[in-house]
Design an enzyme around this catalytic site. Structure first.
Site, PDB file in Angstrom:
ATOM      1  N   TYR A   1      75.299  14.915   1.213  1.00 58.02           N
ATOM      2  CA  TYR A   1      75.419  15.576   0.222  1.00 58.02           C
ATOM      3  C   TYR A   1      76.225  16.912   0.903  1.00 58.02           C
ATOM      4  O   TYR A   1      77.187  17.288  -0.002  1.00 58.02           O
ATOM      5  CB  TYR A   1      73.981  16.173  -0.041  1.00 58.02           C
ATOM      6  CG  TYR A   1      73.995  17.424  -0.963  1.00 58.02           C
ATOM      7  CD1 TYR A   1      74.157  17.414  -2.100  1.00 58.02           C
ATOM      8  CD2 TYR A   1      73.725  18.762  -0.325  1.00 58.02           C
ATOM      9  CE1 TYR A   1      74.287  18.258  -3.241  1.00 58.02           C
ATOM     10  CE2 TYR A   1      73.588  19.759  -1.299  1.00 58.02           C
ATOM     11  CZ  TYR A   1      73.791  19.810  -2.626  1.00 58.02           C
ATOM     12  OH  TYR A   1      73.923  20.709  -3.342  1.00 58.02           O
TER      13      TYR A   1
ATOM     14  N   MET B 175      69.301  22.666 -13.368  1.00 57.84           N
ATOM     15  CA  MET B 175      68.356  23.862 -13.571  1.00 57.84           C
ATOM     16  C   MET B 175      69.450  25.124 -13.791  1.00 57.84           C
ATOM     17  O   MET B 175      69.416  25.515 -14.847  1.00 57.84           O
ATOM     18  CB  MET B 175      68.006  24.108 -11.959  1.00 57.84           C
ATOM     19  CG  MET B 175      66.529  23.845 -11.985  1.00 57.84           C
ATOM     20  SD  MET B 175      66.056  24.471 -10.213  1.00 57.84           S
ATOM     21  CE  MET B 175      67.007  23.838  -9.077  1.00 57.84           C
TER      22      MET B 175
ATOM     23  N   ASP C 105      75.023  25.819   0.596  1.00 57.40           N
ATOM     24  CA  ASP C 105      74.739  26.272   2.169  1.00 57.40           C
ATOM     25  C   ASP C 105      74.588  25.291   3.192  1.00 57.40           C
ATOM     26  O   ASP C 105      74.989  25.196   4.371  1.00 57.40           O
ATOM     27  CB  ASP C 105      73.229  27.001   2.418  1.00 57.40           C
ATOM     28  CG  ASP C 105      72.082  26.251   2.028  1.00 57.40           C
ATOM     29  OD1 ASP C 105      72.275  25.564   0.901  1.00 57.40           O
ATOM     30  OD2 ASP C 105      71.005  26.373   2.373  1.00 57.40           O
TER      31      ASP C 105
ATOM     32  N   ALA D 158      76.625  18.087 -10.508  1.00 52.72           N
ATOM     33  CA  ALA D 158      76.578  17.311  -9.006  1.00 52.72           C
ATOM     34  C   ALA D 158      75.114  16.286  -8.739  1.00 52.72           C
ATOM     35  O   ALA D 158      74.341  16.403  -9.501  1.00 52.72           O
ATOM     36  CB  ALA D 158      76.176  18.521  -8.054  1.00 52.72           C
TER      37      ALA D 158
ATOM     38  N   THR E 152      72.516  15.979  -6.729  1.00 54.66           N
ATOM     39  CA  THR E 152      71.803  17.274  -5.999  1.00 54.66           C
ATOM     40  C   THR E 152      70.435  16.702  -5.043  1.00 54.66           C
ATOM     41  O   THR E 152      69.912  17.447  -4.391  1.00 54.66           O
ATOM     42  CB  THR E 152      71.252  18.384  -6.903  1.00 54.66           C
ATOM     43  OG1 THR E 152      70.455  18.140  -7.742  1.00 54.66           O
ATOM     44  CG2 THR E 152      72.723  19.246  -7.339  1.00 54.66           C
TER      45      THR E 152
HETATM   46  N1  LIG Z   1      69.416  22.916  -6.026  1.00 57.20           N
HETATM   47  C1  LIG Z   1      69.968  23.740  -5.124  1.00 57.20           C
HETATM   48  O1  LIG Z   1      69.035  24.137  -4.269  1.00 57.20           O
HETATM   49  C2  LIG Z   1      71.057  23.962  -4.801  1.00 57.20           C
HETATM   50  C3  LIG Z   1      71.632  24.880  -3.580  1.00 57.20           C
HETATM   51  C4  LIG Z   1      72.885  25.042  -3.357  1.00 57.20           C
HETATM   52  C5  LIG Z   1      74.115  24.469  -4.254  1.00 57.20           C
HETATM   53  N2  LIG Z   1      73.577  24.002  -5.324  1.00 57.20           N
HETATM   54  C6  LIG Z   1      74.430  23.402  -6.248  1.00 57.20           C
HETATM   55  O2  LIG Z   1      74.442  24.306  -7.450  1.00 57.20           O
HETATM   56  C7  LIG Z   1      74.803  23.487  -8.502  1.00 57.20           C
HETATM   57  C8  LIG Z   1      73.685  23.266  -9.741  1.00 57.20           C
HETATM   58  O3  LIG Z   1      72.491  22.914  -9.140  1.00 57.20           O
HETATM   59  P1  LIG Z   1      71.277  22.491  -9.796  1.00 57.20           P
HETATM   60  O4  LIG Z   1      70.058  22.564  -8.798  1.00 57.20           O
HETATM   61  O5  LIG Z   1      71.048  23.474 -10.861  1.00 57.20           O
HETATM   62  O6  LIG Z   1      71.561  21.168 -10.179  1.00 57.20           O
HETATM   63  P2  LIG Z   1      70.641  19.930 -11.102  1.00 57.20           P
HETATM   64  O7  LIG Z   1      69.533  20.840 -11.686  1.00 57.20           O
HETATM   65  O8  LIG Z   1      70.497  18.709 -10.230  1.00 57.20           O
HETATM   66  O9  LIG Z   1      71.797  19.818 -12.348  1.00 57.20           O
HETATM   67  C9  LIG Z   1      72.983  19.079 -11.966  1.00 57.20           C
HETATM   68  C10 LIG Z   1      73.438  18.489 -13.212  1.00 57.20           C
HETATM   69  O10 LIG Z   1      74.547  17.646 -12.909  1.00 57.20           O
HETATM   70  C11 LIG Z   1      74.392  16.493 -13.761  1.00 57.20           C
HETATM   71  N3  LIG Z   1      75.272  15.341 -13.303  1.00 57.20           N
HETATM   72  C12 LIG Z   1      74.695  14.501 -12.216  1.00 57.20           C
HETATM   73  N4  LIG Z   1      75.822  13.415 -12.260  1.00 57.20           N
HETATM   74  C13 LIG Z   1      76.836  14.010 -13.165  1.00 57.20           C
HETATM   75  C14 LIG Z   1      77.838  13.285 -13.678  1.00 57.20           C
HETATM   76  N5  LIG Z   1      78.488  12.287 -12.925  1.00 57.20           N
HETATM   77  N6  LIG Z   1      78.508  13.812 -14.765  1.00 57.20           N
HETATM   78  C15 LIG Z   1      78.194  14.984 -15.307  1.00 57.20           C
HETATM   79  N7  LIG Z   1      77.083  15.493 -14.938  1.00 57.20           N
HETATM   80  C16 LIG Z   1      76.412  15.024 -13.834  1.00 57.20           C
HETATM   81  C17 LIG Z   1      72.807  16.140 -13.614  1.00 57.20           C
HETATM   82  O11 LIG Z   1      72.517  15.284 -14.603  1.00 57.20           O
HETATM   83  P3  LIG Z   1      71.039  14.277 -14.287  1.00 57.20           P
HETATM   84  O12 LIG Z   1      70.025  15.213 -14.143  1.00 57.20           O
HETATM   85  O13 LIG Z   1      71.020  13.363 -15.815  1.00 57.20           O
HETATM   86  O14 LIG Z   1      71.386  13.517 -13.144  1.00 57.20           O
HETATM   87  C18 LIG Z   1      72.328  17.467 -13.898  1.00 57.20           C
HETATM   88  O15 LIG Z   1      72.134  17.702 -15.270  1.00 57.20           O
HETATM   89  C19 LIG Z   1      75.270  22.125  -8.134  1.00 57.20           C
HETATM   90  O16 LIG Z   1      76.644  21.932  -7.980  1.00 57.20           O
HETATM   91  C20 LIG Z   1      74.616  21.967  -6.854  1.00 57.20           C
HETATM   92  O17 LIG Z   1      75.175  21.134  -5.852  1.00 57.20           O
HETATM   93  C21 LIG Z   1      72.432  23.685  -5.708  1.00 57.20           C
END
Ligand SMILES: NC(=O)c1ccc[n+]([C@@H]2O[C@H](COP(=O)([O-])OP(=O)(O)OC[C@H]3O[C@@H](n4cnc5c(N)ncnc54)[C@H](OP(=O)(O)O)[C@@H]3O)[C@@H](O)[C@H]2O)c1
Length: 272
Positions: free
Chosen positions: A115, A1, A92, A50, A52
């Site tokens: 996580y 995202m 968080d 990550a 997630t």
């Molecule tokens: N979503 C939330 O509510 C939230 C809240 C707090 C913090 N965060 C943090 O903010 C960041 C962005 O979150 P987001 O929600 O945008 O995440 P997301 O949509 O799940 O995107 C994460 C990306 O990382 C990729 N990925 C997974 N394993 C990988 C690997 N081994 N090597 C390279 N890429 C890999 C995923 O690919 P695939 O889709 O193919 O698996 C996906 O494209 C993350 O670090 C997350 O921990 C998120």
């Protein structure tokens, strides 16, 4: 995202962006990741990759650790070796939710879930490996290009007349688009530190769902339920509101209220 939205934003600011994602780039391939950073020699690495899926991490601890910790360690080493800046997104869920006030950056961490633990290990790897680093904790993300709670509720509200949603977990929903400008400003600075970055205000998942239903004009009734009834395997903090203290102190920034951001998102993005 966040990666897709941030890349578009940065290009719009005239920056050259090289986006890495699976399957071509897997951060768990340590040598390839470090060599890749050497080859590209970026000014800034935004490390957003990550696992997630919070509940999925409970079932596959090995994958969570390998991506969120070891992968982060590889990225941090690569960034340090070429002397570039690193922005690491964290969560968080590094907190246990027992605080009576919004969490500050220096508050003690105590993750409840696999996580949360894996992301905290990622934070520690970044601190150990890389000097020019920003750790940015955000929460409850939604936006285009990925599964998220807001989209799920919007979809279910069209199909069901009754939705049960957890009412005893409180946090700050955050629109990915709203993170772009402050992340850009942060990365352009040398104010290396840990930052909390969320839309302002707080609500429960139940209150967020009600707001979504109201904004999209659906008739569904939203019923609050306790976490215990949700059947989710991963424990989550009951309260994970983050005070954006450093962002405000160092950059004079405060993100807009979550309700305003939500209305923009739902107005701008067609339902799928
Ligand atoms: N979503 C939330 O509510 C939230 C809240 C707090 C913090 N965060 C943090 O903010 C960041 C962005 O979150 P987001 O929600 O945008 O995440 P997301 O949509 O799940 O995107 C994460 C990306 O990382 C990729 N990925 C997974 N394993 C990988 C690997 N081994 N090597 C390279 N890429 C890999 C995923 O690919 P695939 O889709 O193919 O698996 C996906 O494209 C993350 O670090 C997350 O921990 C998120």
């Amino acid at each position: 995202m966040l990666g897709t939205v941030l890349a578009r934003y940065l290009r719009g600011r005239g920056e050259e962006v090289i986006g890495w994602d699976l399957p071509e780039h897997d951060v768990t391939q340590v040598d390839k990741t470090i060599n890749g950073i050497h080859r590209v020699r970026p000014e800034v690495v935004f490390h957003l990759a990550a696992v997630t899926d919070v509940d999925g991490c409970e079932k596959d601890q090995g994958k969570a650790t390998s991506v969120n910790f070891q992968g982060t360690w590889a990225v941090a080493l690569g960034a340090e070796e070429i002397g570039c800046k690193l922005v690491y997104m964290s969560t968080d869920y590094v907190f246990d939710g027992q605080s009576r006030r919004p969490y500050r950056e220096k508050d003690e961490t105590e993750p409840l879930s696999v996580y949360g633990r894996s992301k905290l290990m990622g934070e520690k790897a970044v601190v150990r490996a890389c000097r020019r680093r920003f750790i940015v904790r955000t929460s409850w993300l939604y936006g285009p290009h990925g599964r998220n709670f807001v989209d799920t509720i919007r979809m279910l509200a069209r199909e069901k007349d009754r939705l049960e949603v957890v009412g005893d977990q409180v946090g700050s929903p955050t629109y990915t688009q709203d993170l772009c400008e402050p992340l850009y400003e942060l990365a352009g600075s040398v104010k290396y530190d840990t930052y909390h970055m969320t839309n302002s205000g707080q609500c429960s998942w139940y209150e967020l769902a009600r707001e979504v239903v109201e904004v999209v004009g659906a008739d569904s009734r939203v019923i609050p339920i306790d976490t215990g009834k949700s059947g989710r395997p991963a424990p989550r903090p009951v309260f994970s509101v983050l005070e954006n203290r450093n962002l405000h102190k160092r950059f004079g920034r405060q993100l807009r209220p979550w309700q305003e951001a939500l209305r923009d998102y739902l107005g701008e993005t067609p339902a799928t």
